[in-house]
Scaffold this active site. Structure first.
Site, short mmCIF file in Angstrom:
data_model
loop_
_atom_site.label_atom_id
_atom_site.label_comp_id
_atom_site.label_asym_id
_atom_site.label_seq_id
_atom_site.Cartn_x
_atom_site.Cartn_y
_atom_site.Cartn_z
CG ASP A 63 -1.65 1.19 1.51
OD1 ASP A 63 -2.21 1.73 0.53
OD2 ASP A 63 -1.72 1.63 2.68
CG ASP B 88 -1.45 7.66 0.79
OD1 ASP B 88 -0.43 8.27 0.48
OD2 ASP B 88 -2.50 7.68 0.11
MG LIG Z 1 -2.78 3.13 3.56
#
Ligand SMILES: [Mg+2]
Length: 180
Positions: free
Chosen positions: A17, A19
């Protein structure tokens, strides 16, 4: 035990992922450009090591801010190019970045928890074996994405409330890579 018992070798794939994993997450907002993009501590070192531990390193990120008009698709691409340049300068690599930029309500959806971006990665790199893959993220959507594809899942602890059960919990990407 834990991660060391998974039998990770350089044929494995690491799905990340963005962020909250690569860069500091802006809760309730979006990273719109590279000046708002701040690497998490130790990430570039972790990616430098990860380059030798995994065959492929792939980012899968939901970026609804594009559908909302907060940034354009080309601004997002520029941000990702700048991010990849910085990672390469530090000795790491990212093989591909997949971003879902549509509205959360739009169907069918490429957004995590849909496995769509994982399947796109496999179309690009057919050697990917999801049973020899790890998804690391900080939300339920990340865990659901990895679990839908039978990957190992790793949660980065944050203030986000998470209901799904990951295979492992770590404090950072750096923490995970130290255990590989
Ligand atoms: Mg995230």
């Amino acid at each position: 035990m834990g991660i060391r018992s998974w039998g990770i070798d350089p044929s494995w794939t690491l799905f990340l992922d963005r962020d909250g994993v690569i860069n500091r997450r802006i809760f309730g907002g979006y990273v719109r450009n590279f000046s708002e993009f701040h690497f998490q501590e130790g990430v570039c070192d972790a990616l430098k090591k990860a380059k030798h531990c995994f065959a492929r390193i792939i980012i899968v990120t939901n970026q609804q801010g594009v559908a909302k008009g907060i940034m354009t698709a080309s601004e997002l691409s520029e941000l990702h190019e700048a991010m990849q340049t910085e990672i390469m300068r530090a000795g790491g690599k990212i093989d591909a970045v997949f971003a879902a930029v549509e509205w959360a309500e739009e169907q069918p959806s490429r957004r995590k928890p849909s496995p769509a971006m994982g399947l796109e990665a496999k179309a690009l790199f057919p050697e990917i074996n999801f049973e020899k893959a790890i998804m690391i993220g900080d939300t339920d959507n990340d865990l659901a994405f990895g679990q839908a594809l039978s990957m190992k899942t790793v949660l980065i602890k944050s203030e986000e409330k998470v209901n799904r059960i990951p295979d492992e919990i770590v404090s950072s990407l750096y923490d995970l890579i130290q255990q590989v």
